[in-house]
Structures are given as structure tokens and as C-alpha cells.
Design an enzyme around this catalytic site. Structure first.
Site, PDB file in Angstrom:
ATOM      1  N   SER A 159      -6.473  -8.273  -5.073  1.00  0.00           N
ATOM      2  CA  SER A 159      -7.833  -8.364  -5.615  1.00  0.00           C
ATOM      3  C   SER A 159      -7.953  -7.834  -7.048  1.00  0.00           C
ATOM      4  CB  SER A 159      -8.804  -7.644  -4.688  1.00  0.00           C
ATOM      5  OG  SER A 159      -8.410  -6.319  -4.557  1.00  0.00           O
TER       6      SER A 159
ATOM      7  N   GLU B   5      -1.926  -2.506   4.658  1.00  0.00           N
ATOM      8  CA  GLU B   5      -2.402  -2.808   3.303  1.00  0.00           C
ATOM      9  C   GLU B   5      -3.811  -2.271   3.139  1.00  0.00           C
ATOM     10  OE1 GLU B   5      -0.501  -4.343   1.116  1.00  0.00           O
ATOM     11  OE2 GLU B   5       1.092  -4.616   2.594  1.00  0.00           O
ATOM     12  N   GLY B   6      -4.230  -2.164   1.898  1.00  0.00           N
ATOM     13  CA  GLY B   6      -5.637  -1.885   1.631  1.00  0.00           C
ATOM     14  C   GLY B   6      -5.939  -0.447   1.269  1.00  0.00           C
TER      15      GLY B   6
ATOM     16  N   LYS C 229       5.877  -3.398   3.675  1.00  0.00           N
ATOM     17  CA  LYS C 229       6.657  -2.295   3.092  1.00  0.00           C
ATOM     18  C   LYS C 229       8.096  -2.335   3.603  1.00  0.00           C
ATOM     19  CE  LYS C 229       2.612  -0.594   1.617  1.00  0.00           C
ATOM     20  NZ  LYS C 229       1.442  -1.493   1.524  1.00  0.00           N
TER      21      LYS C 229
ATOM     22  N   ARG D  58      -5.462   0.171 -13.071  1.00  0.00           N
ATOM     23  CA  ARG D  58      -6.385   1.014 -12.295  1.00  0.00           C
ATOM     24  C   ARG D  58      -6.034   2.467 -12.574  1.00  0.00           C
ATOM     25  NH1 ARG D  58      -5.052  -0.912  -6.528  1.00  0.00           N
ATOM     26  NH2 ARG D  58      -3.054  -1.026  -7.594  1.00  0.00           N
TER      27      ARG D  58
ATOM     28  N   GLU E  69       4.447  -1.476  -5.047  1.00  0.00           N
ATOM     29  CA  GLU E  69       4.541  -2.485  -3.979  1.00  0.00           C
ATOM     30  C   GLU E  69       4.183  -3.850  -4.554  1.00  0.00           C
ATOM     31  OE1 GLU E  69       1.587  -2.903  -1.013  1.00  0.00           O
ATOM     32  OE2 GLU E  69      -0.055  -2.450  -2.365  1.00  0.00           O
TER      33      GLU E  69
ATOM     34  N   LYS F 206       5.070   5.598   4.439  1.00  0.00           N
ATOM     35  CA  LYS F 206       4.208   4.408   4.445  1.00  0.00           C
ATOM     36  C   LYS F 206       4.333   3.601   5.733  1.00  0.00           C
ATOM     37  CE  LYS F 206       4.181   3.575  -0.524  1.00  0.00           C
ATOM     38  NZ  LYS F 206       4.113   2.523  -1.539  1.00  0.00           N
TER      39      LYS F 206
ATOM     40  N   ARG G  30       0.291  -9.711  -6.574  1.00  0.00           N
ATOM     41  CA  ARG G  30       0.148  -8.695  -7.618  1.00  0.00           C
ATOM     42  C   ARG G  30       1.191  -7.619  -7.376  1.00  0.00           C
ATOM     43  NH1 ARG G  30      -4.719  -5.772  -6.784  1.00  0.00           N
ATOM     44  NH2 ARG G  30      -3.318  -4.090  -6.258  1.00  0.00           N
TER      45      ARG G  30
ATOM     46  N   ASN H  80       1.761  -7.056  -3.576  1.00  0.00           N
ATOM     47  CA  ASN H  80       0.691  -7.508  -2.679  1.00  0.00           C
ATOM     48  C   ASN H  80       0.750  -9.018  -2.594  1.00  0.00           C
ATOM     49  OD1 ASN H  80      -1.004  -4.888  -2.415  1.00  0.00           O
ATOM     50  ND2 ASN H  80      -0.621  -5.099  -4.601  1.00  0.00           N
TER      51      ASN H  80
HETATM   52  P1  ADP Z   1      -1.505  -0.220   0.001  1.00  0.00           P
HETATM   53  O1  ADP Z   1      -0.843  -1.460   0.482  1.00  0.00           O
HETATM   54  O2  ADP Z   1      -2.284   0.472   1.045  1.00  0.00           O
HETATM   55  O3  ADP Z   1      -2.280  -0.463  -1.268  1.00  0.00           O
HETATM   56  P2  ADP Z   1       0.405   1.163  -1.668  1.00  0.00           P
HETATM   57  O4  ADP Z   1       1.854   1.189  -1.423  1.00  0.00           O
HETATM   58  O5  ADP Z   1      -0.037   0.335  -2.828  1.00  0.00           O
HETATM   59  O6  ADP Z   1      -0.313   0.772  -0.317  1.00  0.00           O
HETATM   60  O7  ADP Z   1      -0.119   2.652  -1.874  1.00  0.00           O
HETATM   61  C1  ADP Z   1      -1.475   2.976  -2.099  1.00  0.00           C
HETATM   62  C2  ADP Z   1      -1.600   3.940  -3.271  1.00  0.00           C
HETATM   63  O8  ADP Z   1      -0.835   5.119  -3.034  1.00  0.00           O
HETATM   64  C3  ADP Z   1      -1.058   3.349  -4.572  1.00  0.00           C
HETATM   65  O9  ADP Z   1      -2.035   2.607  -5.247  1.00  0.00           O
HETATM   66  C4  ADP Z   1      -0.635   4.603  -5.321  1.00  0.00           C
HETATM   67  O10 ADP Z   1      -1.757   5.191  -5.982  1.00  0.00           O
HETATM   68  C5  ADP Z   1      -0.184   5.543  -4.215  1.00  0.00           C
HETATM   69  N1  ADP Z   1       1.278   5.435  -4.019  1.00  0.00           N
HETATM   70  C6  ADP Z   1       1.930   4.546  -3.249  1.00  0.00           C
HETATM   71  N2  ADP Z   1       3.260   4.706  -3.318  1.00  0.00           N
HETATM   72  C7  ADP Z   1       3.461   5.739  -4.151  1.00  0.00           C
HETATM   73  C8  ADP Z   1       4.627   6.400  -4.627  1.00  0.00           C
HETATM   74  N3  ADP Z   1       5.833   6.032  -4.248  1.00  0.00           N
HETATM   75  N4  ADP Z   1       4.445   7.442  -5.486  1.00  0.00           N
HETATM   76  C9  ADP Z   1       3.213   7.832  -5.868  1.00  0.00           C
HETATM   77  N5  ADP Z   1       2.081   7.253  -5.454  1.00  0.00           N
HETATM   78  C10 ADP Z   1       2.185   6.209  -4.606  1.00  0.00           C
HETATM   79 MG    MG Z   2      -1.459  -1.173  -3.174  1.00  0.00          MG
END
Ligand code: ADP
Ligand code: MG
Length: 436
Positions: free
Chosen positions: A113, A330-331, A267, A412, A106, A326, A87, A108
Site C-alpha cells: 500500500s 503481514e500488516g 517471511k 516511511r 521484506e 517474525k 514493494r 510485500n
Molecule cells: P510486516 O509484514 O508485518 O509489515 P515487516 O517485516 O515489514 O512485517 O516488519 C514490520 C516493521 O518492523 C518494519 O516496517 C520495520 O519497522 C520493523 N522491522 C522488521 N524487520 C526488522 C529488522 N530486521 N530490523 C529492524 N526493524 C525491523
Molecule cells: Mg512490512
């Protein structure tokens, strides 16, 4: 927040989005995007070891996954059919210049999920709109059934594995918080007369074995496909579970994902892929696809030791609100923002530990007013922002790509004050795009 609450969480009205013209485009490149991530195994091994070389020196979890990957490559892969359910998540960035652009948050590659539950969200929102007398609007909601698309990929992999008696094994959490989401995919498989079993790592340790040709058996029952809905956080791995993971990876069974693909979703790999010229190197002869993919990249920065890392670390310390820090996790709930980002970076800026993180430009979506329907929360109007996920499913047999398709979307939505955290964390809710 448990799975049963998650089912109940959704927006009272779907979020208006001007995604209309972008949807076909997203479908196209989310499928194309997968191709370069899943090149032939020798390419990947080399690419990933270069990309992850600094990270695995300091991040134990990534290092351990990487070691298993190297070990199975050395032994020679028994697996010949590969299945990916990914995803790719995006937000609309308003940008400092006010021009909106879709930016990838990102991709996944393991346990992506909500494909199941979101297959029901559109119906809920359609009904709500009808109850509100908005019949015309209700008819405009896009059909969306990722559960079916995901199951199609699993069924294809099961078929190519080639044993009627073999089962599909969902590798699930010790505490099964998202079982209803998984059941939607599982039911689609039973509808196709494919048997499904649900097992934990600990069951694999106790019941799993390989025969001479490395076919996987659980208490004598052959397993064709292992669909991981677990295994992406370090906390689940004790010594036994690492052994179970190794057994699965060594086996002939189709792993979704195989460990190389899990590593592709880190990442660090995302950041390395965004370097100028990298896509061109990995996807020669596809300039248009590259242009489309690159247009969704936000600024991503390496914190590897050296001048480049020193410079961006100093910039982020001076202006933390521009960035997200970051780690390789994940999660949800792992990223650092604002003052916390500054503090952590100050502390680790001169140590190798900083290379376990990457920096990313913070995306700033345009907020919209809506009501978030959440368990134990009062219903009140909030400023909301949304994140759009596109499911992609591919099946590869040897070097032949048998299937590579977009399988639906997930929207979401959360209140703006939450920087991080998804649906499982109780912050975001399942939503439906309403195209203007
Ligand atoms: P994870 O693998 O923990 O899901 P993500 O990279 O998807 O990590 O980040 C988790 C959440 O943080 C995302 O769903 C988003 O809401 C927020 N987020 C992540 N990266 C950014 C970004 N570059 N700018 C703004 N919000 C972000
Ligand atoms: Mg995510």
C-alpha cells in the site's frame, strides 16, 4: 488510525538521506529481484513446497493458502496473464562496525500500500519547503508517482486479458480504512477508460461465478483483473471468504497477486532464499544481479527443528536485542523484540511451533531529528528512523515477461522508540527522501 488521518500524516520537513547514488541501483535490482520470484509455475510449485514444508505443518493460514495453490495447479491454471505489484522495503543499517548498508526488511507481494498517497507527499513537502523559503531545496525533491506506475501494470494486464467489456475489480476490506490510497490508482485507470469496481470477499461469495472456460463474472459483469487490497490476514477468512478466494484463484482473471506470489512473500520464503547458493540455483547465469541482491540481505535464520534451529534459538535467547522474531504474517504489529522475543522463544523452543517463525538480524538505522505531524499528537522534535520501499510492477504472459519495472518509492518515518508498526498502525508517517 483511519485513511483520512493517514492523508494528513507526514513529516514537517522531508528526511535528509544520502540515497543519491543508490537510487538508480535500487531501481535496477528491484526489477531484477522480481524475476526469480516469478519463475515458471512448475519451478515455483516445487520450490515453494520445499521452502514451506515445515511451516505449513504448524501454520494453519499458510497451509490453507498452500492447499488452494495446490488445488488450482492440479485442476490446471486457467490464468495465463500474471500481474505483480510488489514493494521491497529497506532500511539503512549503520552496522556494528559503523558502515552503512541498505538492508532488505521484506518484500510485500500482496496489497502493498501507500503507492497512491505517497504520489502526493512530494508535492506537500515541496510546498512546505517553499513556504519556509527553501526554494532551492524544493527543486531537488525527486519526482515520484507510483500510482501511475501501478495503474500502468494493471492496465497492461487488463489489455492482455483481451476483453474490452471486462472490468478491473479492487478486492477491498470490509471496513475501508485506506480507500483514498486505492482511489489514486483507481482514478488513473478511469483516466485510461478502464472500468473499476470495488468489491469485498463477501460480494464475491454472493455474486461471483465462473463460466465453462472459467471466466469470472460478478452479477453478469466479466472481471479481467482482481487487485487484492485484502486477504493477507487470517482474520478476514471465514468459511465463505475461503470459498470466495478459491473461486477467484480458479478463475481465468488476472489475480494481483496469484496465490503462488502471495506465498512468495512469506517471511519463510525470504529466509530460505537467503541461504548460501539458493539465488545461484534460482537465477543461473546472473552473477551480478545475485551479488547486488545478496548485498541487501540481512542475516535470516531458520527455526526449523534440528541442530541449526536449536543453535540460533539459543543464541537469540541469550542475546534477544540482536534479533527480530517474525511469524508468517503481514500488516505490521506481529514481530517480537527484546524481552518478549526471549519469553516466546523460551516457551516454544522445544516445540514444532517454533518453525512458524523465522529470526532476522535487527537492523539499526542512524536516527535523525525531525518533527512527526500526526493526528492527535503534539508537534515535537523526535529521533526518527526511516524505511524505504521500492515499488516494482511486472506483467507476464505465459513465460514471456512483458513488463518489469520499478514504479517509484515510499519513505516511511517513525520515532526510534517504536520497534514495529507502520503508517496504518498510526506509528509511522509518510515522508519524502531529500537527497544530500
Ligand atoms: P510486516 O509484514 O508485518 O509489515 P515487516 O517485516 O515489514 O512485517 O516488519 C514490520 C516493521 O518492523 C518494519 O516496517 C520495520 O519497522 C520493523 N522491522 C522488521 N524487520 C526488522 C529488522 N530486521 N530490523 C529492524 N526493524 C525491523
Ligand atoms: Mg512490512
Amino acid at each position: 488510525m483511519g485513511g483520512c488521518f493517514t492523508v494528513l500524516q507526514h513529516l514537517v520537513e522531508p528526511q535528509p538521506c544520502s540515497l543519491c547514488w543508490r537510487m538508480p541501483l535500487l531501481r535496477a535490482f528491484s526489477a531484477e529481484e522480481l524475476i526469480f520470484l516469478f519463475l515458471c509455475d512448475s519451478n515455483r510449485a516445487l520450490t515453494w513446497s520445499v521452502f514451506l514444508s515445515s511451516t505449513i505443518k504448524v501454520d494453519d493460514f499458510t497451509a490453507r493458502l498452500f492447499r488452494i495453490y495446490m488445488q488450482v495447479l492440479e485442476e490446471g491454471l486457467a490464468q495465463t496473464v500474471f500481474l505483480g505489484i510488489n514493494r521491497s522495503d529497506y532500511m539503512f543499517d549503520c552496522g556494528l562496525d559503523g558502515r552503512a548498508a541498505l538492508r532488505q526488511i521484506e518484500i510485500n507481494t500482496i496489497a502493498a500500500s501507500f503507492g497512491g498517497l505517497t504520489s502526493r507527499t512530494t508535492d506537500v513537502h515541496r510546498l512546505v519547503l517553499k513556504v519556509l523559503g527553501k526554494t532551492e531545496e524544493a527543486s531537488q525533491l525527486l519526482p515520484n508517482n507510483p500510482a501511475k506506475g501501478l495503474a500502468l501494470g494493471i492496465a497492461k494486464a487488463w489489455q492482455l486479458y483481451g476483453s474490452q467489456r471486462a472490468v478491473v475489480m479492487f478486492l477491498v476490506e470490509e471496513v475501508q480504512r485506506n480507500i483514498f490510497d486505492q482511489r489514486c490508482v483507481e482514478n488513473e485507470l478511469w483516466n485510461r477508460n478502464i472500468r473499476v469496481v470495488r468489491k469485498r470477499f463477501r460480494d464475491v461469495f454472493e455474486q461471483g461465478s465462473l463460466d465453462a472456460s472459467r471466466r469470472l463474472y460478478m452479477d453478469g459483469q466479466e472481471v479481467a483483473v482482481v487487485y487484492y487490497r485484502e486477504g493477507y490476514v487470517p482474520q478476514v477468512y471465514d468459511q465463505q471468504n475461503w470459498e470466495a478466494r478459491l473461486l477467484l484463484e480458479r478463475s481465468r482473471a488476472v489475480k494481483c497477486p496469484d496465490i503462488a506470489t502471495q506465498l512468495a512473500g512469506t517471511k519463510k520464503v525470504q529466509q530460505e532464499l537467503s541461504r548460501p547458493g539458493m539465488l545461484e540455483k534460482l537465477l543461473p547465469g546472473h552473477p551480478e544481479a545475485i551479488a547486488r541482491i545478496r548485498a541487501t540481505f540481512a542475516g535470516l535464520y531458520s527455526l526449523d527443528e534440528g541442530e541449526e534451529g536449536d543453535r540460533i534459538a539459543a543464541t537469540a535467547i541469550a542475546d534477544p536485542d540482536r534479533f527480530v522474531l517474525k511469524p508468517q504474517r503481514e500488516g505490521g504489529g506481529n514481530n517480537l523484540y527484546g524481552e518478549e522475543l526471549r519469553e516466546v522463544l523460551e516457551k516454544i523452543k522445544d516445540s514444532p511451533e517454533r518453525t512458524s517463525y523465522i529470526l532476522m538480524d535487527k537492523i539499526r538505522p542512524q536516527p535523525a531529528l525531525n518533527y512527526l505531524l500526526r493526528a492527535h499528537s503534539p508537534l515535537q522534535v523526535s529521533e526518527c528512523i526511516s524505511e524505504l520501499g521500492i515499488f516494482g510492477v511486472y506483467v507476464r504472459q505465459g513465460q514471456e515477461l512483458v513488463l518489469n519495472e520499478a514504479a517509484g518509492h515510499l519513505l516511511r518515518t517513525k520515532a526510534v522508540e517504536h520497534a514495529d508498526g507502520g503508517v496504518a498502525a498510526g506509528v509511522a508517517v509518510l515522508d519524502t527522501p531529500y537527497l544530500l
